[in-house]
Design an enzyme around this catalytic site. Structure first.
Site, PDB file in Angstrom:
ATOM      1  N   GLU A  79      -0.581  40.605  65.209  1.00  0.00           N
ATOM      2  CA  GLU A  79      -0.937  41.849  64.523  1.00  0.00           C
ATOM      3  C   GLU A  79      -1.600  41.613  63.176  1.00  0.00           C
ATOM      4  O   GLU A  79      -2.551  42.302  62.813  1.00  0.00           O
ATOM      5  CB  GLU A  79       0.305  42.730  64.353  1.00  0.00           C
ATOM      6  CG  GLU A  79       0.853  43.323  65.648  1.00  0.00           C
ATOM      7  CD  GLU A  79       1.764  42.384  66.420  1.00  0.00           C
ATOM      8  OE1 GLU A  79       1.970  41.227  65.968  1.00  0.00           O
ATOM      9  OE2 GLU A  79       2.277  42.795  67.480  1.00  0.00           O
ATOM     10  N   HIS A 148      12.372  49.632  67.662  1.00  0.00           N
ATOM     11  CA  HIS A 148      11.263  50.320  68.328  1.00  0.00           C
ATOM     12  C   HIS A 148      11.360  51.837  68.185  1.00  0.00           C
ATOM     13  O   HIS A 148      10.775  52.568  68.979  1.00  0.00           O
ATOM     14  CB  HIS A 148      11.233  49.995  69.831  1.00  0.00           C
ATOM     15  CG  HIS A 148      10.752  48.626  70.165  1.00  0.00           C
ATOM     16  ND1 HIS A 148      11.462  47.491  69.879  1.00  0.00           N
ATOM     17  CD2 HIS A 148       9.605  48.193  70.756  1.00  0.00           C
ATOM     18  CE1 HIS A 148      10.792  46.436  70.295  1.00  0.00           C
ATOM     19  NE2 HIS A 148       9.667  46.824  70.828  1.00  0.00           N
TER      20      HIS A 148
HETATM   21  C1  LIG Z   1       5.689  41.885  66.821  1.00  0.00           C
HETATM   22  C2  LIG Z   1       5.614  42.491  68.180  1.00  0.00           C
HETATM   23  N1  LIG Z   1       4.406  42.731  68.719  1.00  0.00           N
HETATM   24  C3  LIG Z   1       4.305  43.290  69.938  1.00  0.00           C
HETATM   25  C4  LIG Z   1       5.428  43.618  70.657  1.00  0.00           C
HETATM   26  C5  LIG Z   1       5.322  44.324  72.009  1.00  0.00           C
HETATM   27  N2  LIG Z   1       5.667  43.375  73.064  1.00  0.00           N
HETATM   28  C6  LIG Z   1       6.917  43.269  73.548  1.00  0.00           C
HETATM   29  S1  LIG Z   1       7.067  42.043  74.669  1.00  0.00           S
HETATM   30  C7  LIG Z   1       5.432  41.670  74.545  1.00  0.00           C
HETATM   31  C8  LIG Z   1       4.868  40.559  75.369  1.00  0.00           C
HETATM   32  C9  LIG Z   1       5.509  39.255  75.019  1.00  0.00           C
HETATM   33  O1  LIG Z   1       4.942  38.255  75.797  1.00  0.00           O
HETATM   34  P1  LIG Z   1       5.635  36.843  75.879  1.00  0.00           P
HETATM   35  O2  LIG Z   1       5.915  36.328  74.494  1.00  0.00           O
HETATM   36  O3  LIG Z   1       4.812  35.979  76.740  1.00  0.00           O
HETATM   37  O4  LIG Z   1       7.060  37.114  76.533  1.00  0.00           O
HETATM   38  P2  LIG Z   1       7.360  37.644  78.007  1.00  0.00           P
HETATM   39  O5  LIG Z   1       7.424  39.124  77.926  1.00  0.00           O
HETATM   40  O6  LIG Z   1       6.281  37.174  78.886  1.00  0.00           O
HETATM   41  O7  LIG Z   1       8.672  37.043  78.349  1.00  0.00           O
HETATM   42  C10 LIG Z   1       4.802  42.485  73.622  1.00  0.00           C
HETATM   43  C11 LIG Z   1       3.379  42.435  73.263  1.00  0.00           C
HETATM   44  C12 LIG Z   1       6.665  43.351  70.048  1.00  0.00           C
HETATM   45  N3  LIG Z   1       7.806  43.674  70.647  1.00  0.00           N
HETATM   46  N4  LIG Z   1       6.732  42.769  68.834  1.00  0.00           N
END
Ligand SMILES: Cc1ncc(C[n+]2csc(CCOP(=O)(O)OP(=O)(O)O)c2C)c(N)n1
Ligand SMILES: Cc1ncc(C[n+]2csc(CCOP(=O)(O)OP(=O)(O)O)c2C)c(N)n1
Ligand SMILES: [Mg+2]
Ligand SMILES: [Mg+2]
Lengths: 351, 315, 351, 315
Positions: A79, A148
């Protein structure tokens, strides 16, 4: 001008689409605003893209199909990086809409807003403009828990150089979004996720609603309730209940929380002499306290009673459904503080 | 590099040095408020890069931004007045040393926030790319800034979007009083480039020509749509971190400690026939005069009008 | 107990040293809190270290020499990283003091405070404690311009789960710092850089000042001025000027801005009927508006006039000396708003 | 790996899978509020790592944290109740799925903030180091999180301070609906390790033994004062990003799409003589029962008392 009954979400989507059609410098950037980048089966034969998410709530669905991946830009989860990029792009001729998926993630995107986007014009003696719209999402009620569900528009509103808009219905959402994109300034457009499904009549045409002006959604003579976003519904509910008791309530939808419309609020309070502000923010240093403070200064002589604010408690947002419901301001809580204000107006007790 | 370029470079190097020496003196006299970070010693980087940029190319700068601003073509009188907080400053006296900027000159601002420039530069490059222009954006940053998360985010974003941006690290070995060798797990900044699938080049940042050549290649890549490049320039600051710093952390062994890019370039340029000794002397004198005039201009400029406190918030 | 006349800076340094002597779990972490890591000539023959900076203002000078680099930890310039680490360390048994060199850098350190440190205990149902002290620096007046001069304690104070302390003099600085370090909670300790050179009598012994309690630094009957940090001096100046006109002013040094001492403030306003709050923050959604709001609710019936707040204007901090001085609240501005409040108390006009 | 370990692993794998399948069903019935991210498919990572951790070792987790919590020894009844927002939940129903935690078990919390764990884990490791304990901290994170600046900051900090921490990436190829191959300029996460002067190892994250062996080495390094290690586990999530996700981004070609770590381990463990088929069957049945009991426990648990809205703010 055709009016359609569409959702809050669709209204914002439509506003973004119309702005992007009108001005090719408008782009949308954020995590999964399309989704599915580089996934072959999401590319049509004609080169157009399907989105996999269209925003985590599906709000920006379809935009990548119409405008392509050059203008609907999926980002890495980074971000601070892409918000800085949005500011840099805005300073150099684009008009980005940058999405902060949840306002709670502000800790990853604050510097580009606080120290760059909001201050460049001032620090450079007027020699920059930052036509940047920050779309973000606030509010409790979805069981999304402490990280959230926060309501943080007050934090943005405290920053000089930032305008903050909080729509309360689909019509306003579209008009305010188009106005935000037209602004040559950094505007935070904060959407209550609990309103996404709300339906309302929305003209198909392009129209804007003036930023900085409140909307008197119900005229009244004896009590002013100023409310923000989702809380406008609570204010109207309260006004209806009080009406049964012959108490005449003016309800003001603030629409813009920074800079908020002092004129409209002060005028109303000078007429009614009584003020309640409803704001789902945590209770300290928020928009409600700001309004209370200005009214306690500028309209003191017109007040017939204490100024009341109804906010969330000073706690994180709890997860459990019953606790979360107890956290959110509602009509009962507003009526409770209203009691004290209207005691002299009433014939018999109400709750 | 040709003669014209060399003369331009030598002029800008001298303007920067005289400017900074003068700011050092003026600060000592108490005429400059706040924090001032001087660029003296690092002139080869700003000039070696900027010799290749057009007006419509963008740069983002740092807290140590005077050199970048001068080389990018910002008005020197306006800069000096800005640093003294005067009405005729580039920012009307409202920004000061850490916020010298001129967006029309492609200078997106000195920046008081370490690591603030990575994303801004990527964003400027996104504008260039989206509008289909034939320009580049350059992000100057320090060795200390390379440990901010924004480095990671900015370089990764620029790489995956193939943005026309060049990340130029001025590795002067220290972030304030903390040595790079302590603060960074990697030995060089350049070696982090593969993590972003981009070339990482380390050059002698005291040698304008080395900086110039590396930048030239990077610009070609950027304009060919091949994405960003990371260039690490090994350099050294002559003054303290900011004015007032005792510099207890500097050692005899610091590389580049005894080097000065300006006489080095003078010698090389004369040797290569890009410049005569006479031309060099003349440039030095003119630069000195330019700065003297800037000081006079700035001192004569009044304080900003008090109502400007309230202006320039919104467009 | 010997009293020495020492500076605000020395008082804080002494507090940290005494806390570190008392409890080996107390550590100090931040950029250049020592400086000169891995510089050979700064290591003494006996293995002890000299610092190169001792904090960018020299405030933590000497601590690395006494406590070593294991407990006085220089970090890379990576605020988000080391603030998260400080939270993680606090959750697992250390009592870190983490320095945010300027509060303006909050955009790089907000998430560890907003979403981790402040919320873990709540989200985990009470099963965590976060004994973390965040030392930071605010305030205009040093010519440090828009990104190094902000006053942001109000932003921290809006976050549930965070306590915020703003000392106004050397004695308080020491006692409040020791209290902050003793807290099992996240406390932001925000220092006005313009106070660093201020001298005052400070006991040599270890002592604490209760967090959450305001300090009535001058009793009065007709006007209450609540002030924060450096602004306490302005309040006292104003009180002295008003005294010449026989107006009796009570001055309250808030000391803790979150949670601020409602009892003391309300009691005072109920007595005097008039309130001015001085806060160098930008004017919206700040501690001053919060106080005004609570007073306008809880002490409305006791008020003899409007509630006045005197804050910085809604602009970034300008660089030029004259503009910066015009930005900071001062006695003249306070007297101007006081006029309106005290008009009925006075014999003749004062300014 | 010995028999005891293998049996423990197989038990935990099954508990996780039954737990997640059950949460999936319960969510479908509308009994779970909010956002729920399931760990099913990635069991080999949590169990392969946790098989080597003691109670006093720390972990930081992610939004997809149920598997980590179960493997770290959190009470399963308390977890299920927490996810349903009940009084007997680990956090009294105040945290929910994204904030399941038990600090006494060394589980520093699932975390709704992507990239929130890097620094927290480094901090836990700093506690360990400062107190001279013989423990480690493990940071679990996703491929998507590797692009956050906090990755850069956390790994660099841990490396320069030689902290006993292990960074375990669960590369399931996607962050929400965005493929890793798009979002990351590097082809793997592991190849970023050299930028932090630490080993970066890529293992088959569907194979418990591979995860286990890599972790074992990393723990040895950490405890010997040799600092952090980055382990990337190639894995795959069986469900969508969160409950409700259509998964339009998944393709036939996704590696690991057709693999399941649980039967794979069952087969291997039996082949290697670590476990008999009978033991495996029994573990499966017991795990199923454990989860059924957890559901019953959670459903029977009342909602939290309303006054707990206001508690647990300050210690
Ligand atoms: C700082 C932040 N940015 C965005 C999000 C929204 N978000 C939640 S899970 C996710 C994807 C995470 O991907 P990854 O790290 O590969 O973990 P996975 O879900 O694949 O286990 C996002 C973008 C968040 N929770 N926190
Ligand atoms: C986000 C942020 N953190 C810390 C600082 C304080 N600070 C200003 S300059 C500096 C050192 C920067 O080092 P480097 O990037 O190497 O640049 P140099 O000063 O050597 O040119 C620091 C820590 C800051 N201005 N911004
Ligand atoms: Mg440096
Ligand atoms: Mg993933």
């Amino acid at each position: 001008m055709t009016n359609r009954n569409i959702t809050f979400m669709t209204a914002i989507n439509e506003a973004m689409a119309q702005a992007m059609r009108k001005d090719e410098n408008v782009i949308l950037i954020g995590t999964d605003v399309a989704g599915g980048a580089e996934v072959d089966h999401l590319v049509h034969d004609d080169g157009r893209y399907d989105d996999a998410f269209g925003g985590v709530f599906g709000l920006s669905k379809g935009l990548v199909t119409e405008f392509g991946r050059e203008r609907v830009i999926d980002t890495p989860i980074a971000e601070h990086g892409y918000f800085s990029a949005a500011v840099g792009a805005a300073a150099t001729g684009l008009r980005p809409i940058a999405e902060l998926m949840f306002n709670d993630f502000v800790g990853f995107a604050l510097d580009p807003i606080l120290n760059q986007g909001a201050k460049m014009r001032y620090m450079f003696g007027g020699k920059a403009k930052i036509p940047l719209t920050v779309r973000t999402v606030h509010g409790a009620g979805a069981g999304a828990a402490a990280q959230h569900s926060q309501t943080l528009y007050g934090m943005f509103g405290a920053i000089p150089g930032v305008k903050v808009v909080v729509p309360s219905n689909p019509y306003d959402a579209k008009g305010l979004m188009l106005a935000a994109i037209e602004e040559d300034n950094l505007v935070v457009f904060s959407e209550d996720k609990m309103l996404y499904g709300m339906k309302g009549d929305v003209p198909e045409d392009y129209y804007t609603i003036e930023i900085g002006k409140a909307n008197v959604v119900r005229s009244g003579e004896e009590l002013t309730i100023v409310a923000i976003g989702k809380m406008v519904q609570v204010a109207e509910e309260v006004a209806n209940i009080l009406a049964k008791d012959d108490i005449s309530t003016e309800v003001i939808d603030l629409r813009t929380v920074a800079p908020w419309d002092q004129e409209t609020v002060l005028e109303s309070v000078k007429k009614t002499g009584r003020l309640i502000v409803i704001d789902e923010s945590n209770p300290h240093n928020n928009t409600a306290t700001d309004i209370a403070s200005v009214v306690a200064d500028q309209a003191f002589d017109y007040l017939d009673g204490p100024i009341k604010t109804v906010c969330a408690p000073n706690t994180p947002v709890p997860f459990a459904t019953n606790l979360e419901q107890a956290y959110i301001p509602n009509a009962a809580k507003v009526l409770k503080v209203a009691e004290e204000l209207i005691v002299d107006l009433k014939k018999e007790p109400m709750i | 590099m040709n003669k014209e370029t060399a003369l331009w470079i030598y002029q800008k190097m001298n303007e920067i040095r005289y400017f900074e020496d003068e700011v050092h003196r003026t600060f000592g006299k108490g005429l400059i408020p706040g924090f001032v970070h001087l660029y003296a010693g690092e002139e080869a980087v700003a000039t070696g890069v900027m010799a290749l940029l057009e007006n419509d190319d963008y740069i983002t700068s740092t807290h140590r931004g005077h050199g970048h601003a001068i080389a990018k073509g910002c008005d020197i009188n306006g800069m000096m007045a800005e640093i003294m907080g005067k009405k005729d400053g580039l920012g009307g006296g409202k920004g000061g040393s850490m916020h010298v900027a001129d967006v029309d000159k492609g200078m997106l601002g000195a920046n008081g926030i370490v690591g603030g420039g990575f994303g801004l530069a990527a964003g400027a490059a996104l504008s260039i790319k989206t509008k289909g222009l034939d320009n580049v954006a350059v992000c100057f940053f320090g060795d200390g800034a390379s440990n901010e998360g924004t480095f990671h985010e900015g370089l990764n974003l620029a790489s995956i979007l193939d943005l026309p941006v060049i990340f130029v690290c001025e590795n002067n070995q220290f972030g304030e009083g903390t040595p790079f060798r302590y603060a960074s797990a990697s030995e060089t900044v350049a070696e982090r480039a593969p993590a972003y699938n981009m070339p990482g080049i380390r050059v002698d940042g005291m040698d304008v020509e080395a900086v110039y050549n590396a930048t030239k290649e990077a610009i070609e890549r950027a304009k060919a749509g091949q994405g960003p490049t990371l260039i690490e320039c090994d350099t050294y600051r002559q003054y303290g971190h900011f004015e007032g710093d005792e510099q207890k952390y500097k050692t005899e062994d610091d590389p580049n400690r005894d080097r000065d890019p300006i006489p080095e370039f003078r010698e090389k340029a004369i040797k290569n026939g890009w410049m005569t000794g006479k031309e060099a002397d003349k440039i030095e004198q003119e630069a000195k005069k330019t700065i003297e005039e800037a000081v006079a201009f700035a001192e004569a400029s009044p304080l900003p009008d008090e109502e400007t406190l309230y202006t320039d918030i919104f467009a």
